[in-house]
Motif scaffolding. Sequence first.
Motif, PDB file in Angstrom:
ATOM      1  N   MET A 160       3.226  -9.704  12.772  1.00 14.37           N
ATOM      2  CA  MET A 160       2.218  -8.656  12.635  1.00 14.37           C
ATOM      3  C   MET A 160       1.679  -8.188  13.988  1.00 14.37           C
ATOM      4  O   MET A 160       1.376  -9.004  14.870  1.00 14.37           O
ATOM      5  CB  MET A 160       1.058  -9.167  11.771  1.00 14.37           C
ATOM      6  N   LYS A 161       1.570  -6.887  14.125  1.00  9.44           N
ATOM      7  CA  LYS A 161       0.957  -6.269  15.301  1.00  9.44           C
ATOM      8  C   LYS A 161      -0.168  -5.369  14.796  1.00  9.44           C
ATOM      9  O   LYS A 161       0.058  -4.222  14.400  1.00  9.44           O
ATOM     10  CB  LYS A 161       1.981  -5.462  16.098  1.00  9.44           C
ATOM     11  N   LEU A 162      -1.354  -5.928  14.776  1.00 14.18           N
ATOM     12  CA  LEU A 162      -2.520  -5.210  14.253  1.00 14.18           C
ATOM     13  C   LEU A 162      -2.831  -3.987  15.109  1.00 14.18           C
ATOM     14  O   LEU A 162      -2.607  -3.979  16.319  1.00 14.18           O
ATOM     15  CB  LEU A 162      -3.734  -6.139  14.218  1.00 14.18           C
ATOM     16  N   ARG A 163      -3.329  -2.949  14.461  1.00 15.08           N
ATOM     17  CA  ARG A 163      -3.761  -1.725  15.153  1.00 15.08           C
ATOM     18  C   ARG A 163      -2.603  -1.073  15.924  1.00 15.08           C
ATOM     19  O   ARG A 163      -2.767  -0.598  17.034  1.00 15.08           O
ATOM     20  CB  ARG A 163      -4.945  -2.011  16.078  1.00 15.08           C
ATOM     21  N   THR A 165       1.560   0.978  15.064  1.00 18.10           N
ATOM     22  CA  THR A 165       2.376   1.609  14.034  1.00 18.10           C
ATOM     23  C   THR A 165       3.465   0.668  13.527  1.00 18.10           C
ATOM     24  O   THR A 165       4.452   1.119  12.931  1.00 18.10           O
ATOM     25  CB  THR A 165       3.014   2.911  14.563  1.00 18.10           C
ATOM     26  N   TYR A 166       3.286  -0.617  13.752  1.00 20.28           N
ATOM     27  CA  TYR A 166       4.162  -1.615  13.146  1.00 20.28           C
ATOM     28  C   TYR A 166       4.183  -1.391  11.638  1.00 20.28           C
ATOM     29  O   TYR A 166       3.136  -1.247  11.005  1.00 20.28           O
ATOM     30  CB  TYR A 166       3.663  -3.015  13.490  1.00 20.28           C
ATOM     31  N   LYS A 167       5.366  -1.368  11.048  1.00 21.18           N
ATOM     32  CA  LYS A 167       5.522  -0.965   9.651  1.00 21.18           C
ATOM     33  C   LYS A 167       4.679  -1.813   8.698  1.00 21.18           C
ATOM     34  O   LYS A 167       4.084  -1.287   7.735  1.00 21.18           O
ATOM     35  CB  LYS A 167       6.996  -1.035   9.260  1.00 21.18           C
ATOM     36  N   GLY A 168       4.609  -3.112   8.944  1.00 16.66           N
ATOM     37  CA  GLY A 168       3.820  -3.978   8.067  1.00 16.66           C
ATOM     38  C   GLY A 168       2.351  -3.616   8.068  1.00 16.66           C
ATOM     39  O   GLY A 168       1.658  -3.764   7.045  1.00 16.66           O
ATOM     40  N   LYS A 171       1.911   0.228   6.442  1.00 14.93           N
ATOM     41  CA  LYS A 171       2.077   0.195   4.988  1.00 14.93           C
ATOM     42  C   LYS A 171       0.801  -0.287   4.309  1.00 14.93           C
ATOM     43  O   LYS A 171       0.359   0.287   3.298  1.00 14.93           O
ATOM     44  CB  LYS A 171       3.251  -0.718   4.621  1.00 14.93           C
ATOM     45  N   ALA A 172       0.179  -1.315   4.879  1.00 18.38           N
ATOM     46  CA  ALA A 172      -1.074  -1.837   4.317  1.00 18.38           C
ATOM     47  C   ALA A 172      -2.211  -0.830   4.480  1.00 18.38           C
ATOM     48  O   ALA A 172      -3.029  -0.651   3.572  1.00 18.38           O
ATOM     49  CB  ALA A 172      -1.428  -3.158   4.991  1.00 18.38           C
ATOM     50  N   VAL A 173      -2.271  -0.165   5.636  1.00 17.61           N
ATOM     51  CA  VAL A 173      -3.303   0.852   5.857  1.00 17.61           C
ATOM     52  C   VAL A 173      -3.161   1.984   4.851  1.00 17.61           C
ATOM     53  O   VAL A 173      -4.154   2.443   4.253  1.00 17.61           O
ATOM     54  CB  VAL A 173      -3.236   1.407   7.299  1.00 17.61           C
ATOM     55  N   ASN A 174      -1.950   2.456   4.637  1.00 19.29           N
ATOM     56  CA  ASN A 174      -1.730   3.563   3.705  1.00 19.29           C
ATOM     57  C   ASN A 174      -2.152   3.196   2.282  1.00 19.29           C
ATOM     58  O   ASN A 174      -2.764   4.011   1.575  1.00 19.29           O
ATOM     59  CB  ASN A 174      -0.261   3.993   3.723  1.00 19.29           C
ATOM     60  N   ARG A 175      -1.852   1.980   1.871  1.00 19.53           N
ATOM     61  CA  ARG A 175      -2.258   1.555   0.531  1.00 19.53           C
ATOM     62  C   ARG A 175      -3.785   1.495   0.426  1.00 19.53           C
ATOM     63  O   ARG A 175      -4.376   1.915  -0.574  1.00 19.53           O
ATOM     64  CB  ARG A 175      -1.647   0.194   0.210  1.00 19.53           C
ATOM     65  N   ASP A 210      -0.412   0.904  21.406  1.00 28.01           N
ATOM     66  CA  ASP A 210       0.562   1.807  20.794  1.00 28.01           C
ATOM     67  C   ASP A 210       0.068   3.241  20.947  1.00 28.01           C
ATOM     68  O   ASP A 210      -0.934   3.633  20.347  1.00 28.01           O
ATOM     69  CB  ASP A 210       0.733   1.445  19.314  1.00 28.01           C
ATOM     70  N   LYS A 211       0.755   4.050  21.735  1.00 30.02           N
ATOM     71  CA  LYS A 211       0.332   5.425  22.005  1.00 30.02           C
ATOM     72  C   LYS A 211       0.356   6.300  20.757  1.00 30.02           C
ATOM     73  O   LYS A 211      -0.323   7.327  20.688  1.00 30.02           O
ATOM     74  CB  LYS A 211       1.219   6.050  23.080  1.00 30.02           C
ATOM     75  N   LYS A 212       1.141   5.903  19.750  1.00 31.50           N
ATOM     76  CA  LYS A 212       1.274   6.718  18.542  1.00 31.50           C
ATOM     77  C   LYS A 212       0.257   6.353  17.466  1.00 31.50           C
ATOM     78  O   LYS A 212       0.117   7.056  16.468  1.00 31.50           O
ATOM     79  CB  LYS A 212       2.682   6.555  17.961  1.00 31.50           C
ATOM     80  N   TYR A 213      -0.467   5.263  17.674  1.00 30.50           N
ATOM     81  CA  TYR A 213      -1.292   4.714  16.600  1.00 30.50           C
ATOM     82  C   TYR A 213      -2.434   5.629  16.194  1.00 30.50           C
ATOM     83  O   TYR A 213      -2.654   5.877  15.000  1.00 30.50           O
ATOM     84  CB  TYR A 213      -1.834   3.342  17.009  1.00 30.50           C
TER      85      TYR A 213
END
Length: 637
Positions: A160-163, A165-168, A171-175, A210-213
């Motif tokens: 896990m890479k909090l904060r 755009t790591y997929k895991g 996905k949790a944020v979107n839910r 993450d610059k895209k986050y």
Amino acid sequence: MGAFLVGLQCLLCLSSALSVMAEITDNLPPSINQTHLTPVRLQRRGEGLKVEGSTFKLDGFPFLIIAGTVHYFRMPREYWRDRLMKLKACGFNTVTTHVPWNLHEPSRGHFVFTGNLDLGGFIFSASDVGLWVILCPGPYIGSDLDLGGLPSWLLQDSKMKLRTTYKGFTKAVNRYFDQLIPRIVPFQYHEKGSIIAVQVENEYGSYYLDKKYMSFVKKALVTRGIKVLLMTADDGKDVVNGHLKNVLATLHMKNINKDSYRKLSSIQGLSPIMVMLYTAPSFDTWGVSRRTLDPHVLMENARDMFKLRFSLNFYMFHGGTNFGFMGGATTLNGYHPMVTSYDYGALLTEDGEYTPEFLIYQEFFSNVLDLPTPVNLEYMPKAVYNPVKPTHYLSLWDLVPYLDTPVKSTKPISMEKLSVNQGSGQSFGYTLYETSITTSGGLLSSNDHVQDRGQVFLDKMYVGVLDHSTKQLTLPKIQDSKDAHTLRILVENQGRLAYGPNINKERKGLTGDIYLNNSPLRRFAIFCLDMKMKFIERDLPNQWKPISSSVSGPAFFLGYLKIEEPPKDTFIKLEGWNKGIVFINGQNLGRYWKIGPQETLYLPGPWLHQGRNEIIVFEELHPGLNIQFTNQSHLGY
């Protein structure tokens, strides 16, 4: 003293930096008496809060944001309206609140938006009182919460890479946002609601992995219907990293200097200035003197900001309480878990009373904003109930056979990865690890794998504590004929880090091997003791024993508080007790610890009732004789 000097330095930097604004800003907004400041509703033209040059405009009129932060989850729902009315009475026109993901989704896919977590109800109360709302939905909010408000079950993923755009994570944020954002949308300004702005994440410039986050979070908000003004918030040195195109950048008071404003001007040109975190001292931590700050220094900076027509958000206007286990920790000069009180040196005390600083700000706002003369303030009476002497106890060792079936594992497992709570692991509380050893003596080494505080027992005999500072213990040699002994380690999660890049490592319990005489221990039975309300109300077995002589912990102690009149707020004082948790009618009031600085626990009147009230104290070491009550908080000096 160190915390005071740091806070004072921040304020002095802010003061010196204010003078540069006249050089940077060519067109200052209208003077205060020409600016729409009050939360009185105008006939709306649907424009909402807008940025025009160096001015905020609401409904086309100049608007100065005077906000204060109040957390709905840090006080009883019954007091929401009281605290919001006091915010307005002080002269504020806006309330800022944060949304804690970990409380709203305590286990994966299980969402809670009722009772004390009824976010919509809180926003409605703010609107009903006549306050605008700035909402900070996260997903990370900081706010000195365990893991900054992120749910611990995210850490079940070892990668896990909090904060980011790591997929895991996304996905949790979107839910989560699929559940959260539709509850917010109807309260926006253009829907005739009171939300005028939404903050995107929180202080990401200091994290910036993450610059895209940040673009991901913005898109997640906008595509779900967020249309009001978006803001970012960063301290002075990180404002560029945290900035998003077409999103208003605001400043936190920390690390502000002249260069901060030049950076701000370079990334967004002429714009209104908002100090989104204009702060009181900070939170207190166990074993450290209480943090204080000279309110006169704070007031002088408020005066300077008003002269320059800065908008501001006072953090915290009302701090409240870290009920249960919600408080986080900091690693400034070592690991320091925060105390139960979140009084924070705010303008209202933990129990919602007026402070002298409240009166100073109220008078200031009344004068500079030409508000009506403040009404006389009324204080809520507090009760001093008769002391309660516990009558029964239940040893933790007597309780173990009644606990849920333990997790069996060859190696230790962190609490987050336990197969409990429908596969979401354990978030808070204690975890008990048991293993069998063939020798009773030797050197027990943690290798820094005890997070955060582990009490060690040989059979039922207390040996000592392994924690962040103590990494080894000597087990005593027991002379008996037993072939094996039970080694028990009761580990408490004292609070995950609230901020910083190390939050990705914040797994609790036993996070790796424990060694006896340099050999790793194996074959563990692991028990979850998360101390939820259900556990206290229904799962504690009816095996209570009368207290007839000296009893040591870890144990639960039972007593009853009888109240004849309508209940009032009070404070619990546990003189003679050592360390543990207090439950009232199933409600977890939070931790106590004799090392201080906090000496009392706030007990809200709405959580009591006339008649018999059940008090259960989980004491880790040695109990006191009785449970006392006082009408004043004692938070240390």
